[in-house]
Design a protein around this motif. Structure first.
Motif, PDB file in Angstrom:
ATOM      1  N   LEU A  17     -10.001   6.063   9.140  1.00 36.75           N
ATOM      2  CA  LEU A  17      -8.630   6.427   9.517  1.00 36.75           C
ATOM      3  C   LEU A  17      -8.450   7.941   9.434  1.00 36.75           C
ATOM      4  CD1 LEU A  17      -6.784   3.654   7.503  1.00 36.75           C
ATOM      5  CD2 LEU A  17      -6.713   3.888   9.993  1.00 36.75           C
TER       6      LEU A  17
ATOM      7  N   SER B  54      -0.558   1.970   4.592  1.00 36.72           N
ATOM      8  CA  SER B  54       0.128   1.441   5.771  1.00 36.72           C
ATOM      9  C   SER B  54       1.453   0.833   5.353  1.00 36.72           C
ATOM     10  CB  SER B  54      -0.753   0.366   6.417  1.00 36.72           C
ATOM     11  OG  SER B  54       0.036  -0.511   7.186  1.00 36.72           O
TER      12      SER B  54
ATOM     13  N   ARG C  78       0.327   4.255  10.098  1.00 43.78           N
ATOM     14  CA  ARG C  78      -0.855   3.389  10.172  1.00 43.78           C
ATOM     15  C   ARG C  78      -0.459   1.920  10.113  1.00 43.78           C
ATOM     16  NH1 ARG C  78      -4.493   6.465   5.612  1.00 43.78           N
ATOM     17  NH2 ARG C  78      -5.155   8.218   6.917  1.00 43.78           N
TER      18      ARG C  78
ATOM     19  N   VAL D  42      -6.101  -0.638  11.105  1.00 41.72           N
ATOM     20  CA  VAL D  42      -7.210  -1.357  10.491  1.00 41.72           C
ATOM     21  C   VAL D  42      -7.062  -2.833  10.835  1.00 41.72           C
ATOM     22  CG1 VAL D  42      -8.164  -2.147   8.303  1.00 41.72           C
ATOM     23  CG2 VAL D  42      -7.528   0.246   8.581  1.00 41.72           C
TER      24      VAL D  42
ATOM     25  N   VAL E 220      -4.907   1.826   2.305  1.00 38.78           N
ATOM     26  CA  VAL E 220      -4.969   2.627   3.536  1.00 38.78           C
ATOM     27  C   VAL E 220      -3.614   3.253   3.860  1.00 38.78           C
ATOM     28  CG1 VAL E 220      -6.876   1.256   4.468  1.00 38.78           C
ATOM     29  CG2 VAL E 220      -4.527   0.683   5.135  1.00 38.78           C
TER      30      VAL E 220
ATOM     31  N   SER F  69      -4.606  -3.982   0.270  1.00 38.53           N
ATOM     32  CA  SER F  69      -5.335  -3.253   1.314  1.00 38.53           C
ATOM     33  C   SER F  69      -4.420  -2.270   2.028  1.00 38.53           C
ATOM     34  CB  SER F  69      -5.937  -4.238   2.324  1.00 38.53           C
ATOM     35  OG  SER F  69      -6.753  -5.184   1.650  1.00 38.53           O
TER      36      SER F  69
ATOM     37  N   TRP G  76     -12.183   1.378   6.658  1.00 44.78           N
ATOM     38  CA  TRP G  76     -10.939   1.967   6.150  1.00 44.78           C
ATOM     39  C   TRP G  76     -11.010   3.491   6.134  1.00 44.78           C
ATOM     40  CZ3 TRP G  76      -9.490  -1.351   1.200  1.00 44.78           C
ATOM     41  CH2 TRP G  76      -9.208  -2.665   1.613  1.00 44.78           C
ATOM     42  N   SER G  77     -12.208   4.002   5.840  1.00 39.10           N
ATOM     43  CA  SER G  77     -12.296   5.465   5.688  1.00 39.10           C
ATOM     44  C   SER G  77     -12.369   6.176   7.039  1.00 39.10           C
ATOM     45  CB  SER G  77     -13.481   5.838   4.798  1.00 39.10           C
ATOM     46  OG  SER G  77     -14.669   5.351   5.361  1.00 39.10           O
TER      47      SER G  77
ATOM     48  N   ILE H 117     -10.323   2.256  -2.095  1.00 40.38           N
ATOM     49  CA  ILE H 117     -11.273   2.336  -0.974  1.00 40.38           C
ATOM     50  C   ILE H 117     -12.695   2.520  -1.505  1.00 40.38           C
ATOM     51  CG2 ILE H 117     -11.951   3.633   1.100  1.00 40.38           C
ATOM     52  CD1 ILE H 117      -9.013   4.270   1.581  1.00 40.38           C
TER      53      ILE H 117
END
Lengths: 157, 430
Positions: free
Chosen positions: B68, B115, B75, B205, B113, B109, B65-66, B43
């Motif tokens: 979240l 997910s 997520r 996201v 994050v 990605s 992204w940040s 990130i």
């Protein structure tokens, strides 16, 4: 009364379990129904899906009505969708669809008497560098001229 | 300056769309690297690289992204492949030619994050691209790049494709979320933003195809190298979809900040013989039109176009030469937004209809010069008053076409025909 094939029903059942919520299966199921019902979704189909999916018909209907790719009226075996957004218009797509309709003796949205064709104007399909273009059922035909478009349609089986 | 092929380096290779072809060009190497890093490190890299969303808004990706929340909720990562902004055709090419590039970018990605589940929401008309993606996803599962415990890292991720069914509004991130939830694709009020409450009210996201693919090369090249292309505020390269009156329309990858004049004259082979540039729509039809004079001064970066009161948008550049009638083109554009308004906010539902109705009455020869002002007044009243940006997107073309090319509108009203083409559009659809 419309009914899906057994493969079609199995498809809907698997879609119902595929996503986090079963309502997400409405769009894929409508696609399947449209395919098996000859290119459009009748009120009959919505009732049938409602029972099959155990989702209220009104709920399926609102999704059905919202999206342009679900046909509300019968279409020909080949649904010819001509892009008439900016880049295609600049490349003569409006004149093209007018001429095609004239040649086949139909207005836009009508089905030809042999049930083979329906012509519709659509919005940008993301093929602007090869304008003008048309989508026949699921297939893109790009970089058309009046002659090449006619030839493609003539040769459709 | 010239094209700089980072994303598109191997797009000429037909085999690149298969997993073996992709692996042969060092594909999935950055996934391996990423899985050995800390998610927050990735990130930070994306933040420091200054990557901005390539779908239209240009919002900084790392910052998105940040947002979240760290509340332990599941997520979701959604790839916005509902490419619908008129004259944009870059994501389609990316998915058709390099599906594994998108998949790799998404897994990296998703790991960043944290997910476990992602979707590629692709517009329904892109049947072929969806097919290519499905095949590629299957290959990625078979090679262990997707699924449980990816490459022994302990990180698990599932990826699926979801096809829309024809609705421009589903390219708006909350409209897309509604659609994926099995609802009409109507946008939702923000806040809460998707990062906090998105898909199924879980932190989500949403990133564009090109944005997600770009993450790979930030990892590969590092922040400093990545920033060698582009400008301070618009780093990196970007794909531009050029259409309209140039000799060689197509997708071109150039550094952000690239002069529009060079793009037209060098990459695209210039205008057709004997034609002169009249106008350019620089970022999809929502972006305010530039006059030729403005266009020749423009550089293709977020800040230059914002300074010119237009926008970089999706990177769709439509070149308009002196044989084109602006009164005609505005009819096409206003028809589009009227057709695509989702109908939930009054200013947009009614306003888009009125814009199109007034332009059509000009075409039909029924308008007076006062209607030009009415047109602008309606458009002005549509801005900033709705849940999503479609209303603004419909208003901005009107508010740029009319003032910049007002004499063409006045001529048409006075003479009942186009100043440029000498014909009436009374009988024409749109």
């Amino acid at each position: 009364m419309f009914k899906l094939s057994s493969d079609g029903e199995a498809f809907v059942q698997s879609e119902l379990k595929r996503y986090e919520t079963k309502e997400s299966a409405i769009i894929p199921s409508l696609y399947r129904v449209q395919k098996e019902n000859g290119g459009w979704v009748s009120p009959d189909c919505i009732q049938y899906l409602s029972t099959l999916m155990d989702i209220p018909a009104s709920r399926i209907n609102e999704v059905f009505q919202f999206y342009t790719m679900f046909n509300k009226e019968p279409v020909g075996k080949f649904h010819v969708q001509v892009c008439c957004n900016v880049a295609c218009c600049m490349a003569g797509s409006r004149e093209m669809i007018d001429k095609l309709c004239e040649d086949y003796g139909v207005e836009e949205g009508e089905v030809t008497s042999d049930k083979r064709f329906t012509f519709t104007r659509v919005e940008c399909l993301g093929a602007c560098d090869k304008a003008p273009m048309m989508q026949v059922n699921e297939t893109y035909h790009e970089g058309l001229t009046m002659d090449s478009a006619k030839k493609i349609l003539r040769e459709l089986k | 300056m010239a094209e700089v092929k980072i994303l598109t380096e191997h797009y000429h290779d037909d085999n690149y769309r298969t997993v073996d072809g992709y692996l042969a060009k060092n594909g999935y190497e950055m996934l391996k690297k990423a899985l050995k890093m800390q998610p927050t490190e990735i990130i930070t890299l994306v933040k420091d690289a200054g990557l901005r969303g390539r779908g239209g808004a240009g919002f900084p990706t790392g910052m998105k992204w940040s947002f979240l929340p760290n509340n332990g909720e599941e997520r979701y990562l959604l790839c916005n492949a509902d490419e619908g902004e008129p004259c944009t055709f870059k994501d389609r090419m990316m998915m058709e030619r390099a599906p594994h590039q998108l998949i790799e970018g998404m897994i990296i990605s998703a790991f960043a994050v944290q997910s476990k589940k992602s979707y590629i929401y692709i517009r329904g008309e892109y049947f072929y691209a969806a097919d290519v993606l499905r095949k590629a996803i299957k290959e990625a599962y078979d090679k262990g790049f997707l699924g449980k415990n990816i490459l022994g890292s302990g990180f698990s991720h599932d990826l699926d494709v979801y096809c829309g069914a024809g609705a421009y509004i589903c390219g708006e991130e909350t409209g897309m979320i509604s659609s994926l939830e099995g609802l009409k694709g109507q946008p939702k009020l923000k806040p809460p933003f998707p990062a906090v409450k998105g898909y199924l009210a879980k932190p989500t996201v949403v990133n564009n195809v090109e944005t997600l693919a770009s993450v790979i090369y930030i990892l590969r090249d590092g922040v400093q190298e990545y920033r060698k292309n582009g400008t301070e505020k618009s780093p990196g390269t970007k794909l531009f979809s050029v259409s309209g009156d140039v000799m060689k329309p197509g997708n071109y990858e150039v550094p952000l900040g690239y002069p529009l004049k060079d793009l037209i004259e060098k990459e695209c082979g210039g205008l057709k013989p004997g034609r002169k540039l009249k106008a350019v729509i620089p970022g999809g039809t929502s972006a305010p039109v530039l006059t030729a004079e403005e266009a020749y001064k423009a550089t293709m970066d977020y800040e230059c176009l914002a300074n010119m009161k237009s926008m970089l948008g999706s990177g769709a550049i439509t070149i308009i030469d002196d044989t084109r009638c602006m009164v005609d083109l505005l009819g096409v554009i206003t028809h589009f937004y009227h057709h695509e308004s989702c109908g939930q906010c009054t200013p947009c539902r009614e306003g888009t209809g009125w814009l199109n109705k007034i332009v059509r009455s000009i075409h039909a020869g029924n308008a007076t010069v006062n209607d030009i002002d009415t047109l602008c007044k309606v458009a002005d009243n549509m801005k900033g008053r709705t849940i999503c940006a479609l209303s603004d997107a419909a208003a901005l073309p009107v508010l740029s076409f009319v003032p910049k090319f007002r004499s063409e509108f006045e001529y048409y009203i006075r003479e009942g025909k186009s100043q440029v083409r000498g014909i009436s559009y009374a009988q024409m659809h749109h």
